[in-house]
Design a protein around this motif. Structure first.
Motif, PDB file in Angstrom:
ATOM      1  N   THR A  22      -6.374   2.946  -2.537  1.00 37.31           N
ATOM      2  CA  THR A  22      -5.781   1.735  -1.987  1.00 37.31           C
ATOM      3  C   THR A  22      -5.445   0.777  -3.129  1.00 37.31           C
ATOM      4  O   THR A  22      -6.112   0.770  -4.167  1.00 37.31           O
ATOM      5  CB  THR A  22      -6.767   1.059  -1.012  1.00 37.31           C
ATOM      6  OG1 THR A  22      -6.292  -0.259  -0.738  1.00 37.31           O
ATOM      7  CG2 THR A  22      -8.164   0.950  -1.615  1.00 37.31           C
ATOM      8  N   ILE A  23      -4.430  -0.046  -2.902  1.00 37.11           N
ATOM      9  CA  ILE A  23      -4.033  -1.042  -3.906  1.00 37.11           C
ATOM     10  C   ILE A  23      -5.022  -2.216  -3.911  1.00 37.11           C
ATOM     11  O   ILE A  23      -5.075  -3.015  -4.855  1.00 37.11           O
ATOM     12  CB  ILE A  23      -2.598  -1.534  -3.610  1.00 37.11           C
ATOM     13  CG1 ILE A  23      -2.025  -2.321  -4.797  1.00 37.11           C
ATOM     14  CG2 ILE A  23      -2.545  -2.365  -2.344  1.00 37.11           C
ATOM     15  CD1 ILE A  23      -0.543  -2.662  -4.653  1.00 37.11           C
ATOM     16  N   SER A  24      -5.851  -2.294  -2.844  1.00 41.46           N
ATOM     17  CA  SER A  24      -6.654  -3.500  -2.609  1.00 41.46           C
ATOM     18  C   SER A  24      -7.646  -3.857  -3.704  1.00 41.46           C
ATOM     19  O   SER A  24      -8.119  -4.984  -3.747  1.00 41.46           O
ATOM     20  CB  SER A  24      -7.419  -3.362  -1.295  1.00 41.46           C
ATOM     21  OG  SER A  24      -6.515  -3.107  -0.257  1.00 41.46           O
ATOM     22  N   TYR A  25      -8.002  -2.875  -4.558  1.00 41.67           N
ATOM     23  CA  TYR A  25      -8.961  -3.187  -5.613  1.00 41.67           C
ATOM     24  C   TYR A  25      -8.375  -2.996  -7.007  1.00 41.67           C
ATOM     25  O   TYR A  25      -9.092  -2.807  -7.979  1.00 41.67           O
ATOM     26  CB  TYR A  25     -10.230  -2.338  -5.434  1.00 41.67           C
ATOM     27  CG  TYR A  25     -11.004  -2.732  -4.199  1.00 41.67           C
ATOM     28  CD1 TYR A  25     -11.938  -3.757  -4.240  1.00 41.67           C
ATOM     29  CD2 TYR A  25     -10.754  -2.107  -2.977  1.00 41.67           C
ATOM     30  CE1 TYR A  25     -12.626  -4.143  -3.103  1.00 41.67           C
ATOM     31  CE2 TYR A  25     -11.433  -2.494  -1.827  1.00 41.67           C
ATOM     32  CZ  TYR A  25     -12.365  -3.516  -1.895  1.00 41.67           C
ATOM     33  OH  TYR A  25     -13.029  -3.899  -0.763  1.00 41.67           O
ATOM     34  N   GLU A  26      -7.051  -3.045  -7.103  1.00 42.98           N
ATOM     35  CA  GLU A  26      -6.399  -2.955  -8.411  1.00 42.98           C
ATOM     36  C   GLU A  26      -6.682  -4.215  -9.213  1.00 42.98           C
ATOM     37  O   GLU A  26      -7.203  -5.199  -8.699  1.00 42.98           O
ATOM     38  CB  GLU A  26      -4.892  -2.764  -8.239  1.00 42.98           C
ATOM     39  CG  GLU A  26      -4.524  -1.355  -7.817  1.00 42.98           C
ATOM     40  CD  GLU A  26      -5.029  -0.299  -8.782  1.00 42.98           C
ATOM     41  OE1 GLU A  26      -4.921  -0.516 -10.009  1.00 42.98           O
ATOM     42  OE2 GLU A  26      -5.544   0.733  -8.316  1.00 42.98           O
ATOM     43  N   GLU A  37       0.856  -1.200   0.000  1.00 39.88           N
ATOM     44  CA  GLU A  37       0.000   0.000   0.000  1.00 39.88           C
ATOM     45  C   GLU A  37       0.887   1.244   0.000  1.00 39.88           C
ATOM     46  O   GLU A  37       0.661   2.198  -0.759  1.00 39.88           O
ATOM     47  CB  GLU A  37      -0.892   0.040   1.246  1.00 39.88           C
ATOM     48  CG  GLU A  37      -2.067  -0.927   1.238  1.00 39.88           C
ATOM     49  CD  GLU A  37      -3.319  -0.357   0.566  1.00 39.88           C
ATOM     50  OE1 GLU A  37      -3.193   0.510  -0.317  1.00 39.88           O
ATOM     51  OE2 GLU A  37      -4.422  -0.809   0.915  1.00 39.88           O
ATOM     52  N   GLU A  38       1.884   1.242   0.863  1.00 42.81           N
ATOM     53  CA  GLU A  38       2.728   2.412   1.052  1.00 42.81           C
ATOM     54  C   GLU A  38       3.502   2.735  -0.230  1.00 42.81           C
ATOM     55  O   GLU A  38       3.550   3.885  -0.671  1.00 42.81           O
ATOM     56  CB  GLU A  38       3.689   2.166   2.222  1.00 42.81           C
ATOM     57  CG  GLU A  38       4.572   3.344   2.576  1.00 42.81           C
ATOM     58  CD  GLU A  38       3.810   4.538   3.139  1.00 42.81           C
ATOM     59  OE1 GLU A  38       2.613   4.399   3.459  1.00 42.81           O
ATOM     60  OE2 GLU A  38       4.427   5.620   3.234  1.00 42.81           O
ATOM     61  N   LEU A  39       4.102   1.720  -0.836  1.00 43.37           N
ATOM     62  CA  LEU A  39       4.884   1.963  -2.053  1.00 43.37           C
ATOM     63  C   LEU A  39       3.959   2.354  -3.212  1.00 43.37           C
ATOM     64  O   LEU A  39       4.302   3.197  -4.034  1.00 43.37           O
ATOM     65  CB  LEU A  39       5.703   0.724  -2.423  1.00 43.37           C
ATOM     66  CG  LEU A  39       6.846   0.382  -1.464  1.00 43.37           C
ATOM     67  CD1 LEU A  39       7.483  -0.951  -1.842  1.00 43.37           C
ATOM     68  CD2 LEU A  39       7.903   1.484  -1.452  1.00 43.37           C
ATOM     69  N   TRP A  40       2.827   1.710  -3.232  1.00 43.29           N
ATOM     70  CA  TRP A  40       1.834   2.028  -4.273  1.00 43.29           C
ATOM     71  C   TRP A  40       1.496   3.508  -4.233  1.00 43.29           C
ATOM     72  O   TRP A  40       1.429   4.185  -5.244  1.00 43.29           O
ATOM     73  CB  TRP A  40       0.577   1.180  -4.025  1.00 43.29           C
ATOM     74  CG  TRP A  40      -0.477   1.295  -5.068  1.00 43.29           C
ATOM     75  CD1 TRP A  40      -1.647   1.989  -4.975  1.00 43.29           C
ATOM     76  CD2 TRP A  40      -0.465   0.689  -6.361  1.00 43.29           C
ATOM     77  NE1 TRP A  40      -2.371   1.850  -6.125  1.00 43.29           N
ATOM     78  CE2 TRP A  40      -1.666   1.051  -6.996  1.00 43.29           C
ATOM     79  CE3 TRP A  40       0.443  -0.125  -7.033  1.00 43.29           C
ATOM     80  CZ2 TRP A  40      -1.989   0.642  -8.287  1.00 43.29           C
ATOM     81  CZ3 TRP A  40       0.130  -0.546  -8.320  1.00 43.29           C
ATOM     82  CH2 TRP A  40      -1.075  -0.158  -8.932  1.00 43.29           C
TER      83      TRP A  40
END
Length: 796
Positions: free
Chosen positions: A717-721, A705-708
Motif C-alpha cells: 500500500t502507498i499508505s506508509y511510503e 493506491e491503484e496507480l502506485w
RNA sequence: GCCGAAAUGGCGGAAUUGGCAGACGCAAGGGACUUAAAAUCCCUCGGAAAUUAACUUCCGUGUCGGUUCGAGUCCGACUUUCGGCACCA
C-alpha cells in the motif's frame, strides 16, 4: 477513464484484509498522532454532508501524518444512547437496541465508502455494556469524591418528552428534539458538581490550541465574577439573607433589596397584609415559561413583601421586594439594589417609586450612572474612586463580619439524570430509609433490563416498569434501584480514552497507554459542542487526571470546528426544503476520491459554505487528467526534466505546509497547477510521478493506491511510503521580476538578478523609459525597495 | 441588548509580516478537432473609457473616515449576515 467503482471495491477489500490502518498502540518507537472525530449519533437518516466533510478532513490529516512517519491513531465509534431510539421504542414497542444497531451498521458502511482510514478494531459504542461499565465506574468515582450528588434543583422540565433537559438541549425555550415547551420545576436530581472545577476549567483554556471564539464561549459559560457577599438582617426579626454584589462600593446607595420569588425566606418574612399579592406573584412566576421570564424587553415586575432589611452601611431600613428579574439560580438569589448605579435597579425603582440615591459623581441628573467616579454620600469612603472604594468596603465588611470578598460563577451543576430507558443505568440503589449504595464494582456493568412498555411513568423513567429489576434483595434486605438513566453527554465525555484500549476489562484503559497517547492531537467536530460536550469532557478528564487514571490535565490539544454544509441555494439542508444532498448518492455518482477532493477544495474547513454540485466537474476533470497522464500518456520516464524542477519542489513545499495547517483547498490548487504544468511537458520524471501520488494520497486514496500498484509495480500500500522532501535550492532562481511603482502605483516591471542591492535596483528602475517619462518634471523624494519584490519611487 | 466571527468577480474561493488584488476551480463567450454531438485542446473572462489592434488610462476587496511611500490586510465609526449568550447582580 478511471473506473472508480472497481478500484474502490478492490482497495476497500485490500485495506480490510490487510488491516492496513490498524494501529499498534504499544509501538512507542515512532512519534504518535491521535486524530479524533466527534463520533456521530447513529440516526436513522445516516451520515449527512457535515459528517462527510469533517471526517474527510481528519482522514486526510491522518493519512498525511501516517506518511510522515507518525504512529497514527484514528478511531471511530458511536454516541449510541439517545432520544430518537427512545422514541422509536415508545412508538413501536421494540427494543431501541435493534434500531440503534441497524443504524450503526449503516453508518459504518457509509464511512467505509468514503475511504476513511479508520482502525475498525477499536470501534466503540456507548450503548455496549462493555463500554458503559466504565461510564458507570467513572460515575461511582465521582460519587465517592462528592462530585456526584443528589440535589434539589430547579430543572428544565419537558412534559412533551417526559424528561428533564440540560440547558444546551433547549433552544428558544423549547426542546431541541421535538420542539416541545420547557418549564422550570423543582426536582431532586443527580447532579455533577462541575462548578467545583470552574477555576481549573477556566485556567486550562489558556494553553489550548482551540479557536479563540470557542475558548471565549467556554469562558462566558463559566462566567467568573468577582465581588463580595454581604449579609443583610431583616428588620425586627432574627432572619438574615445573603446577597452577592460586584459593586460593594455602592452599598451606601442600596435603597431596597430584592429576593428571587423562589427564595426560601420569602414566605417567612412576608407581612400578613402582603401575603395575598406575594403568593399570587410567586404563582405567576412559576407558571411562566423560560422564554416569557427571560424576555428583557418587557417591563420589570415585582411586589413588596412588607418586610424591611437593614442596610449595614447606613443602618437604615430599606424595603424588601420580590421580583422575577432576580434569579434564584444565580449566586445567592438575592440582591441589594442600587438604582442610582445599576440599569435594572434603576428601571425597577423608577417604576415603583423607590428612592434613588447617587453615591458616585458623574453622569447626568435623573439617569443611571454605571461608570467610575468619586464617591459621595458614602460616609468613610467619600472621595475614593470605585477601585479604592471596593477595597475599603471589603475590608470594612470583613472587619464588621458583614461580608467578605467572593467569586461567583455562572456555571451551574450538571444535571445528570434523564427519565429515559435508553441510557446508562445509574449504578446506585437505596434501602427503605433512603440510604444510598453503590453497585459494587465487581457487579458492573449494571445492564439495562428488558422491558416491553417504554412509556415514561408519570415523571419516572420507563425503568419503573421493570419491577423485578428495580426491587431486589441482598442478604434478605430489600433495595430499590435508581430509576434515572444518565444523560447523553455521559458516554461522550470520556470515549476518546477508551479508543486507546477499547477491550480492557480490568481498567478503563491502561494508564501506560493513556499517558502515551493523550492528549488528542487534533479533534475535529461541530461548533455546536463548543460548551456542552467540550466542557463536560474537560471536566471528566481533569477529574480522572486527579484520580491518577492518566497524566494529562487537558484532553484535546488542538480543536477545529468544521463549517456547516449548506445546500446550493444557501439554505440549510433540510427535508423541508427538499434540498438535501446525500453523501451516499454523491459518492456513487462521482466516486469517493472525487467527492473527497471536492469537499476539501470547496474552501477553508472552518467556513460554512454551500454544496454546489455543478462544481464537482472541476475536480473530476483533475482526477481523469491524472489517470490519463499516468496510464496513457507514456510521459513517465526515468529521465530528468529540468523545466519541472522548480514547480515540483514548490509543490512539495506548499502541499506539505498546507496539509500541516489543514488548508486542503490551497493544497489541491497547487497540485492542479503542478499537473497542468506536467501536461505541457513531454517527460514526467518517474521520481516526480511517484512522489506526486504520495502528495495526493491523503485526499484521494483510491486512485493513488491503484496507480502506485499498477504503474509502479508496488505490491505494498502507498499508505506508509515516505513523504517527499523538497530541495530549497531548486526554488531559488537567478533572476527575479520586480514591480516598479511610482507613489505606490504599479507602472512597470524589471527583471533583475536576485538579491541585487537597493542601489542597483533603484538605478535600474529609473532607467526604464516608461518610468523616465512618468518622472519628467517631478522631484524624487524617496525610493523604497522591498528586496526582490518592489521598488517604489516617491515623487512629486 | 451583550459577546464573537465574517463580508473580495456571475459563483466557490486565493493573496507570506502591510508590498503586482482576483491564484485554482466552476459558469459564460469565442475558436480548433468532428458529418454531428459528447469528450478534449486553445483563447477571452472585475467595471468603465478609448482603440483596427497591440498598447494605454481611470475606478475597484460591504459603507464612511484615518495611519502609511504603499491598505483586502492596521486603526476609528457604521451597515449587513451568521453563531453564541440573554435581567448573571
Amino acid at each position: 477513464m478511471f473506473d472508480y467503482k472497481n478500484v474502490e471495491k478492490k482497495w476497500n477489500e485490500y485495506w480490510e484484509k490487510n488491516q492496513t490502518f490498524k494501529t499498534d498502540v504499544y509501538d512507542f518507537s515512532k512519534p504518535k498522532f491521535y486524530c479524533l472525530d466527534m463520533f456521530p449519533y447513529p440516526s436513522g437518516e445516516g451520515l449527512h454532508m457535515g459528517h462527510l466533510f469533517g471526517y474527510t478532513a481528519s482522514d486526510a490529516l491522518s493519512r498525511f501524518k501516517r506518511l510522515q512517519g507518525y504512529n497514527v491513531l484514528h478511531p471511530m465509534g458511536y454516541d449510541a444512547f439517545g432520544l430518537p431510539a427512545e422514541q422509536y421504542a415508545i412508538k413501536t414497542g421494540n427494543h431501541p437496541n435493534g434500531f440503534t444497531q441497524k443504524n450503526i451498521a449503516n453508518f459504518r458502511s457509509q464511512m467505509k465508502k468514503i475511504g476513511l482510514s479508520i482502525d475498525w478494531s477499536k470501534e466503540i459504542s456507548t450503548c455496549e455494556p462493555e463500554y458503559y461499565k466504565w461510564t458507570q465506574w467513572i460515575v461511582e468515582q465521582l460519587y465517592k469524591n462528592g462530585l456526584m450528588k443528589l440535589q434539589d434543583m430547579t430543572v428544565n422540565w419537558c412534559e412533551g418528552l417526559g424528561t428533564v433537559l440540560a440547558n444546551d438541549e433547549i433552544i428558544d425555550g423549547k426542546s431541541e428534539r421535538g420542539g416541545f415547551p420547557v418549564v422550570k420545576r423543582k426536582m431532586r436530581q443527580w447532579v455533577v458538581d462541575i462548578p467545583q472545577y470552574a477555576e481549573k476549567l477556566l485556567d486550562g483554556l489558556d494553553n489550548l490550541d482551540w479557536p479563540e471564539s470557542t475558548k471565549l464561549m467556554q469562558k462566558n459559560w463559566i462566567g467568573k465574577s468577582t465581588g463580595a457577599q454581604l449579609t443583610f438582617k431583616v428588620a425586627d426579626t432574627n432572619y438574615t439573607f445573603n446577597v452577592f454584589t460586584t459593586r460593594i462600593d455602592t452599598l451606601f446607595g442600596a435603597t431596597y433589596c430584592v429576593l428571587a420569588p423562589e427564595h426560601p425566606l420569602v414566605l417567612k418574612i412576608t407581612a400578613a397584609q402582603q401575603k395575598d399579592s406575594v403568593l399570587k406573584y410567586i404563582d405567576e412566576c412559576a407558571k411562566q415559561s423560560d422564554i416569557e421570564r427571560q424576555d428583557t424587553t418587557k417591563e420589570k415586575t415585582g411586589v413588596f413583601t412588607g418586610a424591611y432589611a437593614v442596610n449595614p452601611a447606613t443602618n437604615q431600613n430599606i424595603p424588601i421586594y420580590i421580583a422575577s428579574y432576580v434569579l434564584s439560580t444565580y449566586a445567592e438569589g438575592a440582591i441589594m439594589a442600587v438604582p442610582a448605579h445599576d440599569e435594572r435597579d434603576f428601571e425597577f425603582a423608577t417604576k415603583f417609586n423607590l428612592p434613588i440615591i447617587p453615591v458616585i459623581e458623574g453622569g447626568n441628573k435623573g439617569e443611571c450612572y454605571t461608570g467610575d467616579g468619586k464617591h459621595i454620600n458614602s460616609g468613610f469612603i467619600n472621595g475614593l474612586n470605585t477601585e479604592q472604594a471596593k477595597q475599603a468596603m471589603n475590608k470594612w465588611a470583613e472587619e464588621n463580619k458583614i461580608g467578605f470578598a467572593k467569586t461567583t460563577y455562572r456555571l451551574r451543576e450538571w444535571i445528570f439524570a434523564r427519565q429515559h430507558y435508553w441510557g446508562e443505568p445509574m449504578p446506585m440503589y437505596y434501602d427503605s430509609k433512603g440510604n444510598i449504595y453503590l453497585t459494587p464494582e465487581t457487579e458492573l456493568p449494571l445492564t439495562l433490563p428488558n422491558i416491553t412498555n417504554y412509556q415514561p411513568q408519570g415523571g419516572l423513567s420507563p425503568l419503573a416498569n421493570a419491577t423485578d429489576w428495580v426491587k431486589f434483595k441482598k442478604d434478605g434486605v430489600e433495595y430499590t434501584r435508581e430509576l434515572n438513566t444518565m444523560p447523553g453527554s455521559a458516554g461522550s465525555s470520556w470515549y476518546y480514552m477508551r479508543y486507546i484500549d477499547p477491550h480492557n476489562d480490568k481498567v478503563l484503559a491502561d494508564k501506560k497507554l493513556l499517558d502515551h497517547w493523550l492528549p488528542v492531537d487534533l479533534y475535529v467536530g461541530g461548533a455546536e459542542h463548543a460548551v456542552g460536550h467540550l466542557l463536560y469532557s474537560r471536566m471528566w478528564n481533569k477529574f480522572l487526571y486527579e484520580q491518577g487514571v492518566h497524566s494529562h490535565p487537558e484532553p484535546f490539544k488542538k480543536l477545529i470546528h468544521q463549517g456547516m454544509i449548506l445546500a446550493s441555494d444557501g439554505r440549510k439542508m433540510s427535508k423541508r426544503w427538499g434540498n438535501v444532498v446525500n453523501p451516499d448518492t454523491a459518492i456513487a455518482e462521482n466516486g469517493a476520491d472525487v467527492i473527497r477532493l471536492f469537499a476539501m477544495f470547496m474552501g477553508p474547513i472552518q467556513e460554512t459554505k454551500p454544496w454546489n454540485s455543478e462544481n464537482i466537474i472541476g475536480v473530476s476533470r483533475f482526477v481523469e487528467k491524472i489517470w490519463a497522464l499516468y496510464t496513457e500518456s507514456g510521459k513517465i520516464k526515468d529521465e530528468e526534466n529540468t523545466n519541472l524542477d522548480k514547480i515540483y519542489n514548490e509543490t512539495v513545499k506548499k502541499v506539505t505546509q498546507d496539509y500541516e495547517i489543514l488548508s486542503f483547498n490551497t493544497a489541491i490548487s497547487q497540485m492542479m497547477i503542478f499537473i497542468n504544468a506536467v501536461s505541457k511537458e513531454n517527460v514526467f520524471p518517474s521520481v516526480y510521478a511517484k512522489n506526486f501520488l504520495i502528495l495526493l494520497n491523503p485526499i484521494a486514496p483510491y486512485i493513488t493506491e491503484e496507480l502506485w500498484q499498477t504503474i509502479f509495480k508496488n505490491n505494498n500500500t502507498i499508505s506508509y511510503e515516505k513523504w517527499p522532501t523538497f530541495d530549497e535550492s531548486k526554488l531559488i532562481e537567478e533572476n527575479v521580476e520586480m514591480v516598479v511603482q511610482i507613489n505606490g502605483k504599479l507602472r512597470d516591471k524589471i527583471v533583475i538578478k536576485i538579491d541585487s542591492t537597493d542601489e542597483e535596483v533603484s538605478a535600474k528602475a529609473q532607467e526604464l523609459p516608461t518610468i523616465k517619462k512618468l518622472l519628467e518634471g517631478k522631484q524624487i523624494k524617496k525610493i523604497i525597495v522591498v528586496k526582490n519584490k518592489i521598488v517604489n519611487i516617491v515623487a512629486i
